[in-house]
Design an enzyme around this catalytic site. Structure first.
Site, PDB file in Angstrom:
ATOM      1  N   ARG A 102       1.046  -1.091  -0.057  1.00 49.76           N
ATOM      2  CA  ARG A 102       0.023  -0.074   0.081  1.00 49.76           C
ATOM      3  C   ARG A 102       0.794   1.479   0.120  1.00 49.76           C
ATOM      4  NH1 ARG A 102      -5.615   1.326   3.279  1.00 49.76           N
ATOM      5  NH2 ARG A 102      -6.226  -0.156   1.455  1.00 49.76           N
ATOM      6  N   HIS A 129      -6.987   1.017  -6.823  1.00 48.68           N
ATOM      7  CA  HIS A 129      -7.114   0.188  -5.610  1.00 48.68           C
ATOM      8  C   HIS A 129      -7.763  -0.996  -6.352  1.00 48.68           C
ATOM      9  CE1 HIS A 129      -7.587  -1.452  -1.633  1.00 48.68           C
ATOM     10  NE2 HIS A 129      -8.567  -0.631  -1.383  1.00 48.68           N
ATOM     11  N   GLN A 132     -10.013  -3.788  -4.309  1.00 48.81           N
ATOM     12  CA  GLN A 132     -11.389  -3.173  -4.028  1.00 48.81           C
ATOM     13  C   GLN A 132     -12.414  -3.118  -5.121  1.00 48.81           C
ATOM     14  OE1 GLN A 132     -12.293  -1.690  -0.970  1.00 48.81           O
ATOM     15  NE2 GLN A 132     -14.402  -2.057  -1.880  1.00 48.81           N
ATOM     16  N   ASP A 220     -17.274   7.482  -2.163  1.00 50.59           N
ATOM     17  CA  ASP A 220     -15.838   7.374  -1.408  1.00 50.59           C
ATOM     18  C   ASP A 220     -15.747   8.434  -0.570  1.00 50.59           C
ATOM     19  OD1 ASP A 220     -13.494   6.293  -0.202  1.00 50.59           O
ATOM     20  OD2 ASP A 220     -12.489   6.248  -2.143  1.00 50.59           O
ATOM     21  N   CYS A 260     -16.604   1.888  -0.339  1.00 49.97           N
ATOM     22  CA  CYS A 260     -15.462   1.121  -0.111  1.00 49.97           C
ATOM     23  C   CYS A 260     -14.998   0.897   1.480  1.00 49.97           C
ATOM     24  CB  CYS A 260     -14.293   1.531  -0.779  1.00 49.97           C
ATOM     25  SG  CYS A 260     -13.700   2.954  -0.849  1.00 49.97           S
ATOM     26  N   ARG A 288     -13.828  -8.476  -0.136  1.00 54.88           N
ATOM     27  CA  ARG A 288     -12.441  -8.296   0.228  1.00 54.88           C
ATOM     28  C   ARG A 288     -11.657  -9.218   0.490  1.00 54.88           C
ATOM     29  NH1 ARG A 288     -10.248  -3.128   0.338  1.00 54.88           N
ATOM     30  NH2 ARG A 288      -8.196  -4.208   0.031  1.00 54.88           N
TER      31      ARG A 288
HETATM   32  N1   CP Z   1     -11.320  -0.054   1.744  1.00 52.01           N
HETATM   33  C1   CP Z   1     -10.285  -0.291   2.231  1.00 52.01           C
HETATM   34  O1   CP Z   1      -9.352  -0.592   1.445  1.00 52.01           O
HETATM   35  O2   CP Z   1     -10.219  -0.132   3.475  1.00 52.01           O
HETATM   36  P1   CP Z   1      -8.777   0.102   4.426  1.00 52.01           P
HETATM   37  O3   CP Z   1      -8.085   1.282   4.069  1.00 52.01           O
HETATM   38  O4   CP Z   1      -9.437  -0.035   5.760  1.00 52.01           O
HETATM   39  O5   CP Z   1      -7.861  -0.971   4.095  1.00 52.01           O
HETATM   40  N1  NVA Z   2      -9.748   6.907  -1.581  1.00 56.64           N
HETATM   41  C1  NVA Z   2      -9.598   6.364  -0.262  1.00 56.64           C
HETATM   42  C2  NVA Z   2      -9.736   4.798  -0.280  1.00 56.64           C
HETATM   43  C3  NVA Z   2      -9.522   4.382   1.008  1.00 56.64           C
HETATM   44  C4  NVA Z   2      -9.659   2.720   0.964  1.00 56.64           C
HETATM   45  C5  NVA Z   2      -8.105   6.545   0.162  1.00 56.64           C
HETATM   46  O1  NVA Z   2      -7.302   6.443  -0.921  1.00 56.64           O
HETATM   47  O2  NVA Z   2      -7.784   7.041   1.132  1.00 56.64           O
END
Ligand code: CP
Ligand code: NVA
Length: 305
Positions: A102, A129, A132, A220, A260, A288
């Site tokens: 990540r 992502h 997701q 989101d 999400c 997920r």
């Molecule tokens: N939706 C998602 O990726 O959640 P987290 O940021 O908690 O992993």
């Molecule tokens: N768009 C959000 C998604 C989190 C799962 C972010 O990047 O923070």
């Protein structure tokens, strides 16, 4: 070597296969079957940003498949500070069978994939992502919805999740209307790829017109991880884009509401809608787990071919 750095790494056939395996793993698990195709395998989780769902679903998924996950927080390995991204990737690749990363920059996951010598999964970057989006479309298809007839309205920021949704929608034949304030549209590069994949989508500043007749509404957060300095300006720009009861009333009565998570309740979505009967947010989160298990098995098989 197969990686999942972007939805671009997938084909329609591959997604269909992943969804079939996801359904098998999910129903098998619910029936109490224990299948451990990843016995003895190890996944490294290299996270530059916080997470609940992604971290836990990868850790639980590895445990259920007979393997182990090792979580490495940003302060721990200080990738790019204590040592280079390449050295982290090359070193981890000597010990583990997969890496899920990540990151802020998409280039970071790409560099890791080039150098690690093991499959790398994008567990969210500023650009995409993919895990997701896979869980989201699996959630829609397991409800019996025909993706090729589906109209999805994305309301809010043209962000990383939106990008993966647009690309996967293009592969699966889903029609998308993106409603966002001017200046917050999905990246041009993503739009170009989605069109090249045959994607049918339009972008409008008008949330109401995007939602009319939609089968699914997706929103989101307005401020993604790493954008905190823009928070005040974003709150102002996105105010007309809240998914609330009034907006939902314009969609089909059978429409599902997607998020999400994590949510900023009272900003992009109201409590009533997120907790209401049309919300599938928790199904998305549950899936997920199942979809990422299928991704891990698929990457291992593809990389052994
Ligand atoms: N939706 C998602 O990726 O959640 P987290 O940021 O908690 O992993
Ligand atoms: N768009 C959000 C998604 C989190 C799962 C972010 O990047 O923070």
């Amino acid at each position: 070597m197969m990686h999942l750095l972007s939805i671009r790494d997938l084909t329609r056939q591959r997604v269909d296969d992943i969804f079939r395996l996801t359904a098998e793993l999910k129903s098998g698990r619910k029936a109490g079957e224990l299948s451990t195709p990843l016995a003895g395998r190890v996944l490294a989780l290299v996270f530059e940003k916080p997470s609940l769902r992604t971290r836990v679903t990868f850790e639980v998924g590895m445990a259920q498949l007979g393997g182990v996950a090792v979580y490495l927080a940003a302060q721990e390995i200080q990738m790019g500070v204590r040592e280079s991204v390449g050295d982290v990737a090359r070193t981890l690749g000597r010990w583990v069978n997969f890496i899920a990363a990540r990151t802020y920059r998409q280039e970071t996951v790409e560099t890791m994939a080039r150098l690690a010598g093991v499959p790398v999964i994008n567990a969210l970057s500023d650009l995409e992502h993919p895990c997701q989006a896979l869980a989201d479309f699996f959630t829609l298809s397991e409800r019996g919805l025909d993706l090729e007839r589906l109209r999805l309205a994305w309301i809010g920021d043209g962000n990383n999740v939106c990008h993966s949704i647009l690309l996967l929608a293009a592969l699966m034949g889903v029609d998308v209307s993106v409603a966002c304030p001017p200046g917050y549209e999905p990246d041009r590069s993503i739009q170009t790829v989605a069109r090249a994949l045959g994607g049918r989508f339009r972008i409008t500043p008008d949330a109401r017109s995007a939602v009319e007749g939609a089968d699914a509404l997706y929103t989101d957060v307005w401020t993604s991880m790493g954008q905190d300095v823009e928070r005040a300006a974003r709150l102002e720009a996105f105010r007309p884009y809240q998914v609330n009861e009034r907006l939902l009333a314009l969609a089909k009565p059978t429409a599902v509401v997607m998020h999400c998570l994590p949510a900023h309740r009272g900003e992009e979505i109201t409590d009533g809608v997120l907790d209401g009967p049309q919300s599938v947010a928790l199904d998305q989160s549950e899936n997920r787990l199942h979809v990422q298990k299928a991704v891990l098995v698929t990457l291992l098989e593809a990389s052994n071919e």
